[in-house]
Design an enzyme around this catalytic site. Structure first.
Site, PDB file in Angstrom:
ATOM      1  N   LYS A   2       0.821  -1.225   0.000  1.00 59.66           N
ATOM      2  CA  LYS A   2       0.000   0.000   0.000  1.00 59.66           C
ATOM      3  C   LYS A   2       0.847   1.264   0.000  1.00 59.66           C
ATOM      4  CE  LYS A   2      -4.430  -1.824   1.074  1.00 59.66           C
ATOM      5  NZ  LYS A   2      -5.437  -2.150   2.055  1.00 59.66           N
TER       6      LYS A   2
ATOM      7  N   ARG B 128      -3.583 -10.220   4.661  1.00 63.52           N
ATOM      8  CA  ARG B 128      -3.930 -10.215   3.231  1.00 63.52           C
ATOM      9  C   ARG B 128      -2.704  -9.747   2.461  1.00 63.52           C
ATOM     10  NH1 ARG B 128      -6.119  -6.661  -0.515  1.00 63.52           N
ATOM     11  NH2 ARG B 128      -7.769  -7.509  -1.837  1.00 63.52           N
TER      12      ARG B 128
HETATM   13  N1  HH2 Z   1      -7.460  -3.730   0.537  1.00 64.27           N
HETATM   14  C1  HH2 Z   1      -7.791  -3.722  -0.776  1.00 64.27           C
HETATM   15  C2  HH2 Z   1      -8.899  -4.435  -1.234  1.00 64.27           C
HETATM   16  N2  HH2 Z   1      -9.644  -5.156  -0.383  1.00 64.27           N
HETATM   17  N3  HH2 Z   1     -10.097  -5.923   1.790  1.00 64.27           N
HETATM   18  C3  HH2 Z   1      -9.784  -5.943   3.095  1.00 64.27           C
HETATM   19  N4  HH2 Z   1     -10.539  -6.653   3.950  1.00 64.27           N
HETATM   20  N5  HH2 Z   1      -8.717  -5.253   3.596  1.00 64.27           N
HETATM   21  C4  HH2 Z   1      -7.907  -4.502   2.799  1.00 64.27           C
HETATM   22  O1  HH2 Z   1      -6.967  -3.876   3.315  1.00 64.27           O
HETATM   23  C5  HH2 Z   1      -8.215  -4.450   1.405  1.00 64.27           C
HETATM   24  C6  HH2 Z   1      -9.337  -5.190   0.928  1.00 64.27           C
HETATM   25  C7  HH2 Z   1      -6.959  -2.927  -1.732  1.00 64.27           C
HETATM   26  O2  HH2 Z   1      -5.910  -3.687  -2.230  1.00 64.27           O
HETATM   27  P1  HH2 Z   1      -5.948  -4.465  -3.620  1.00 64.27           P
HETATM   28  O3  HH2 Z   1      -7.057  -5.459  -3.644  1.00 64.27           O
HETATM   29  O4  HH2 Z   1      -4.604  -5.031  -3.853  1.00 64.27           O
HETATM   30  O5  HH2 Z   1      -6.162  -3.348  -4.709  1.00 64.27           O
HETATM   31  P2  HH2 Z   1      -7.409  -2.880  -5.552  1.00 64.27           P
HETATM   32  O6  HH2 Z   1      -8.495  -2.525  -4.611  1.00 64.27           O
HETATM   33  O7  HH2 Z   1      -6.899  -1.693  -6.331  1.00 64.27           O
HETATM   34  O8  HH2 Z   1      -7.830  -4.000  -6.448  1.00 64.27           O
END
Ligand code: HH2
Length: 309
Positions: A249, A283
């Protein structure tokens, strides 16, 4: 000579960093047909975004063949849960309609869910996507809105008996990074998560099916994110298993001056700190490396158990 900074108490837990919710041997987490033993370290949730625009891995797994291969790779590397998402929630992201979101995740679920050796979580705030994913084999709903954005989501979770992750976010992905302000960020996250857990309970979701997440990067400045990780024990003390998603992040980029492709070490540091504070699920995009870091962390936190991992 280097001074050894750890202090041991007579229970053989590290007195400086011991988790505020130590896991005792034999404890398990049930996710659908899966019973996962809770280890000395947190469980690993591998991130699989089948999106063209996620902040990390952008577009790499949008093609179903690539997504299925990445699913298998993460399982092989030791992921205990896979979190499948079809809509990016990065700051400023536009929402996609349910038809497009299902086109993305449905194609992958159809190929992996029936024979998956690990539980699949669906990362969505839309009840329709959650229901279709559960029908296809998902056993966990990871809702970044903590069941708020879709009025039918709580009912879907309650009726189907899946586990829900309730995450804190200020605003929406489009607006969340526009000058987020708190009086006391950790205290406000705690009251929000407790209120959302109560709402889930009132809708008929059993307590053992509720997990919480402070939502690193979701309506938070760098300072807020640092306080969340530093004071995570206060969130763990709510009594629900805590999931932490710090992987790659932007706060890591702000500290180290590195872009998304170069945030592994910072992500591992955050994962280890979260594990020390009692997080139960991490995660991550980098399963192999995170697993190795957390194995060492778990062994230090629970030395009597480290051979069990
Ligand atoms: N972060 C993201 C998405 N979903 N869910 C939970 N529970 N906690 C988190 O910190 C979280 C999440 C964002 O990361 P990512 O899925 O890699 O990116 P994007 O939303 O751009 O697909």
């Amino acid at each position: 000579m280097v001074a050894y900074p750890l202090v041991w108490d007579d229970k053989q837990h590290c007195a400086v960093t011991a988790s505020s919710s130590p896991v005792s041997s034999g404890e398990t987490l049930t996710l659908g047909r899966f019973t996962l033993p809770l280890l000395a370290r947190p469980l690993l949730m591998g991130v699989l975004n089948v999106t063209p625009d996620s902040f990390s891995d952008s577009g790499r797994f949008a093609d179903p063949d690539a997504a299925v291969a990445q699913f298998g790779r993460m399982v092989e590397e030791g992921a205990e849960i896979i979190d499948l998402g079809g809509e990016s929630s990065r700051p400023g992201a536009e929402s996609v309609d349910a038809g497009e979101e299902w086109r993305r995740v449905g194609a992958v679920l159809a190929r992996v869910a029936a024979n998956s050796p690990v539980p699949i979580s669906i990362d969505t705030y839309k009840a329709e996507i959650a229901r279709r994913a559960i029908d296809s084999g998902a056993v966990m709903v990871n809702d970044i809105s903590a069941l708020r954005f879709d009025p039918e989501m709580a009912q879907v979770v309650a009726e189907t008996g899946v586990t829900a992750v309730l995450m804190h976010m200020l605003g929406t992905p489009r607006t969340m990074q526009q000058n987020p302000e708190y009086h006391d960020v950790v205290a406000e996250i705690c009251s929000f998560l407790e209120a959302r857990a109560q709402a889930a309970l009132a809708a008929g979701v059993p307590k053992e099916k509720i997990m919480v997440d402070p939502g690193i990067g979701f309506g938070k400045t760098l300072f807020h994110n640092l306080l969340i990780i530093g004071r995570l024990k206060e969130i763990v003390a709510l009594g629900y298993p805590v999931l932490v998603g710090a992987s790659r992040k932007s706060f890591i980029g702000k500290i180290s001056g590195v872009d998304e492709s170069d945030r592994l070490e910072g992500s591992l540091a955050a994962a280890v700190l979260a594990a020390c504070a009692g997080a139960r699920i991490i995660r991550t995009h980098d399963v192999r490396q995170t697993r190795r870091a957390l194995e060492v962390c778990g062994a230090v936190l629970h030395p009597a158990r480290f051979t069990e991992n």
